[in-house]
Each structure stands twice: as structure tokens, then as C-alpha cells.
Motif scaffolding. Structure first.
Motif, PDB file in Angstrom:
ATOM      1  N   THR A  20     -32.466 -48.583 -22.899  1.00  0.00           N
ATOM      2  CA  THR A  20     -33.909 -48.819 -22.783  1.00  0.00           C
ATOM      3  C   THR A  20     -34.495 -48.087 -21.569  1.00  0.00           C
ATOM      4  O   THR A  20     -35.649 -47.668 -21.605  1.00  0.00           O
ATOM      5  N   TRP A  21     -33.683 -47.923 -20.522  1.00  0.00           N
ATOM      6  CA  TRP A  21     -34.149 -47.168 -19.356  1.00  0.00           C
ATOM      7  C   TRP A  21     -34.395 -45.698 -19.719  1.00  0.00           C
ATOM      8  O   TRP A  21     -35.390 -45.107 -19.332  1.00  0.00           O
ATOM      9  N   ARG A  22     -33.499 -45.124 -20.490  1.00  0.00           N
ATOM     10  CA  ARG A  22     -33.690 -43.730 -20.941  1.00  0.00           C
ATOM     11  C   ARG A  22     -34.962 -43.607 -21.795  1.00  0.00           C
ATOM     12  O   ARG A  22     -35.724 -42.661 -21.642  1.00  0.00           O
ATOM     13  N   LEU A  23     -35.173 -44.557 -22.699  1.00  0.00           N
ATOM     14  CA  LEU A  23     -36.376 -44.532 -23.524  1.00  0.00           C
ATOM     15  C   LEU A  23     -37.644 -44.658 -22.666  1.00  0.00           C
ATOM     16  O   LEU A  23     -38.642 -43.971 -22.893  1.00  0.00           O
ATOM     17  N   TYR A  24     -37.564 -45.551 -21.671  1.00  0.00           N
ATOM     18  CA  TYR A  24     -38.695 -45.739 -20.765  1.00  0.00           C
ATOM     19  C   TYR A  24     -39.001 -44.446 -20.000  1.00  0.00           C
ATOM     20  O   TYR A  24     -40.156 -44.017 -19.911  1.00  0.00           O
ATOM     21  N   CYS A  25     -37.983 -43.798 -19.461  1.00  0.00           N
ATOM     22  CA  CYS A  25     -38.174 -42.541 -18.715  1.00  0.00           C
ATOM     23  C   CYS A  25     -38.738 -41.450 -19.617  1.00  0.00           C
ATOM     24  O   CYS A  25     -39.646 -40.686 -19.213  1.00  0.00           O
ATOM     25  N   GLN A  26     -38.231 -41.362 -20.833  1.00  0.00           N
ATOM     26  CA  GLN A  26     -38.714 -40.362 -21.777  1.00  0.00           C
ATOM     27  C   GLN A  26     -40.200 -40.605 -22.084  1.00  0.00           C
ATOM     28  O   GLN A  26     -41.006 -39.669 -22.104  1.00  0.00           O
ATOM     29  N   ARG A  27     -40.553 -41.849 -22.297  1.00  0.00           N
ATOM     30  CA  ARG A  27     -41.953 -42.179 -22.603  1.00  0.00           C
ATOM     31  C   ARG A  27     -42.867 -41.869 -21.400  1.00  0.00           C
ATOM     32  O   ARG A  27     -43.982 -41.381 -21.567  1.00  0.00           O
ATOM     33  N   GLN A  28     -42.387 -42.131 -20.188  1.00  0.00           N
ATOM     34  CA  GLN A  28     -43.177 -41.814 -18.991  1.00  0.00           C
ATOM     35  C   GLN A  28     -43.439 -40.310 -18.888  1.00  0.00           C
ATOM     36  O   GLN A  28     -44.540 -39.887 -18.559  1.00  0.00           O
ATOM     37  N   ARG A  32     -47.119 -38.459 -18.990  1.00  0.00           N
ATOM     38  CA  ARG A  32     -47.549 -37.515 -17.954  1.00  0.00           C
ATOM     39  C   ARG A  32     -47.961 -36.175 -18.554  1.00  0.00           C
ATOM     40  O   ARG A  32     -48.954 -35.579 -18.142  1.00  0.00           O
ATOM     41  N   GLN A  33     -47.204 -35.695 -19.518  1.00  0.00           N
ATOM     42  CA  GLN A  33     -47.542 -34.423 -20.157  1.00  0.00           C
ATOM     43  C   GLN A  33     -48.873 -34.534 -20.914  1.00  0.00           C
ATOM     44  O   GLN A  33     -49.700 -33.625 -20.864  1.00  0.00           O
ATOM     45  N   GLU A  34     -49.055 -35.655 -21.613  1.00  0.00           N
ATOM     46  CA  GLU A  34     -50.319 -35.859 -22.321  1.00  0.00           C
ATOM     47  C   GLU A  34     -51.482 -35.903 -21.337  1.00  0.00           C
ATOM     48  O   GLU A  34     -52.530 -35.302 -21.572  1.00  0.00           O
ATOM     49  N   GLN A  35     -51.289 -36.608 -20.234  1.00  0.00           N
ATOM     50  CA  GLN A  35     -52.339 -36.738 -19.231  1.00  0.00           C
ATOM     51  C   GLN A  35     -52.666 -35.385 -18.607  1.00  0.00           C
ATOM     52  O   GLN A  35     -53.823 -35.059 -18.395  1.00  0.00           O
ATOM     53  N   GLN A  36     -51.651 -34.583 -18.334  1.00  0.00           N
ATOM     54  CA  GLN A  36     -51.895 -33.247 -17.780  1.00  0.00           C
ATOM     55  C   GLN A  36     -52.665 -32.395 -18.784  1.00  0.00           C
ATOM     56  O   GLN A  36     -53.562 -31.640 -18.403  1.00  0.00           O
ATOM     57  N   GLY A  37     -52.326 -32.508 -20.059  1.00  0.00           N
ATOM     58  CA  GLY A  37     -53.048 -31.766 -21.092  1.00  0.00           C
ATOM     59  C   GLY A  37     -54.499 -32.199 -21.182  1.00  0.00           C
ATOM     60  O   GLY A  37     -55.407 -31.371 -21.300  1.00  0.00           O
ATOM     61  N   ILE A  38     -54.740 -33.502 -21.091  1.00  0.00           N
ATOM     62  CA  ILE A  38     -56.102 -34.032 -21.125  1.00  0.00           C
ATOM     63  C   ILE A  38     -56.872 -33.553 -19.900  1.00  0.00           C
ATOM     64  O   ILE A  38     -58.016 -33.111 -20.006  1.00  0.00           O
ATOM     65  N   ASN A  39     -56.232 -33.622 -18.733  1.00  0.00           N
ATOM     66  CA  ASN A  39     -56.901 -33.168 -17.509  1.00  0.00           C
ATOM     67  C   ASN A  39     -57.230 -31.684 -17.581  1.00  0.00           C
ATOM     68  O   ASN A  39     -58.293 -31.258 -17.162  1.00  0.00           O
ATOM     69  N   ARG A  40     -56.304 -30.888 -18.101  1.00  0.00           N
ATOM     70  CA  ARG A  40     -56.570 -29.451 -18.236  1.00  0.00           C
ATOM     71  C   ARG A  40     -57.730 -29.212 -19.201  1.00  0.00           C
ATOM     72  O   ARG A  40     -58.584 -28.369 -18.955  1.00  0.00           O
ATOM     73  N   THR A  41     -57.751 -29.963 -20.297  1.00  0.00           N
ATOM     74  CA  THR A  41     -58.827 -29.819 -21.268  1.00  0.00           C
ATOM     75  C   THR A  41     -60.161 -30.205 -20.642  1.00  0.00           C
ATOM     76  O   THR A  41     -61.153 -29.496 -20.794  1.00  0.00           O
ATOM     77  N   LYS A  42     -60.172 -31.331 -19.926  1.00  0.00           N
ATOM     78  CA  LYS A  42     -61.414 -31.773 -19.276  1.00  0.00           C
ATOM     79  C   LYS A  42     -61.862 -30.766 -18.231  1.00  0.00           C
ATOM     80  O   LYS A  42     -63.043 -30.457 -18.129  1.00  0.00           O
TER      81      LYS A  42
END
Length: 147
Positions: A20-28, A32-42
Motif C-alpha cells: 500500500t505504501w508503494r501504491l500511495y507513493c505512485q499516486r502522489q 504532482r505530475q497532473e498538478q504541474q500540467g495544470i499549472n503549466r496550462t494555466k
């Protein structure tokens, strides 16, 4: 934590285990990648909007300057016509004019060109009204001419 006598809570908190720790890290990382993409788009959209606003402001300022120049030209021509009328040079339009003693004279070609290039008062008024409406819209959006 793989040894039978070890306590997994010494290594993981909040009920996590190795999987579950690996899944949690992967999801984090995904978040972060989604947020960076959104920030770049904005950021990109913001830069585009600013560029459009700057272009619009520049174009509007040029239009205002042009309208003011035309208005000044029109006023100067009206003053010249008044001065000619007072001097007894009557207006004969492009064809020429009449001297105070009644004799005819031909106007210089550049005078005829200026008269043909003069904007119509209705067009000037429409341009000024359109610019005033645009300024009101920009002020309503809190932008004014600067922003």
C-alpha cells in the motif's frame, strides 16, 4: 519488517504496508505530475491572455490616437475655412475659389487631397462612441487601458 518478530508499525504508519505504501507513493507522483500540467496550462493561458490584452490595448490606443488626430485635422480645416471666409476667399471646393474682387483662383493640389481625405464627421463620432464603449467595458472588468 520482513522478519517474523518485527512490528510492521515500526516501519509504516496509518495502516500502510509495503504494497500500500508503494501504491500511495505512485499516486502522489501522479497527482504532482497532473498538478504541474495544470499549472503549466494555466500559466500558458495566462500568458496568452496577457498577450491578447496587450495587443488589444495597443491597437485601441492607436485607434484612439488616430481618431484624435483626425478630429484635430478636422478642427484645423474648419478654422482654415473660417479664416478663408473672413479673408473673402470663399470656398470653391476642389475646382477653385473666388477672390475678394470676384476673380477666380485655383487651389493647390495638396489642398484638394486634404479635403478628399477628411473623415466624415459621422464616422469620427461612431469611432469615438465605439472607443468610449470599449473603455467602459474594460473599466467594468477592472482593466482600464493598462491591463
Amino acid at each position: 519488517w520482513h522478519k517474523p518478530e518485527s512490528d510492521i508499525t515500526d516501519y509504516f504508519n496509518y495502516g500502510f504496508n509495503e504494497d500500500t505504501w508503494r501504491l500511495y507513493c505512485q499516486r502522489q507522483q501522479e497527482i504532482r505530475q497532473e498538478q504541474q500540467g495544470i499549472n503549466r496550462t494555466k500559466q500558458h493561458e495566462s500568458m496568452q491572455a496577457q498577450a491578447v490584452a496587450n495587443d488589444t490595448s495597443s491597437a485601441e490606443m492607436k485607434l484612439i490616437q488616430h481618431a484624435l488626430n483626425l478630429k484635430q485635422q478636422q478642427q484645423m480645416n474648419e478654422r482654415m475655412q473660417q479664416m478663408n471666409a473672413q479673408a473673402g476667399l470663399g470656398g470653391g471646393g476642389i475646382a477653385g475659389g473666388q477672390m475678394h474682387d470676384g476673380s477666380q483662383f485655383a487651389q493647390q493640389p495638396f489642398v484638394a487631397q486634404q479635403q478628399m481625405m477628411q473623415p466624415q464627421p459621422q464616422q469620427l463620432q461612431m469611432n469615438i462612441q465605439r472607443l468610449q464603449a470599449r473603455l467602459q467595458q474594460r473599466e467594468a472588468m477592472g482593466m482600464g487601458w493598462d491591463g
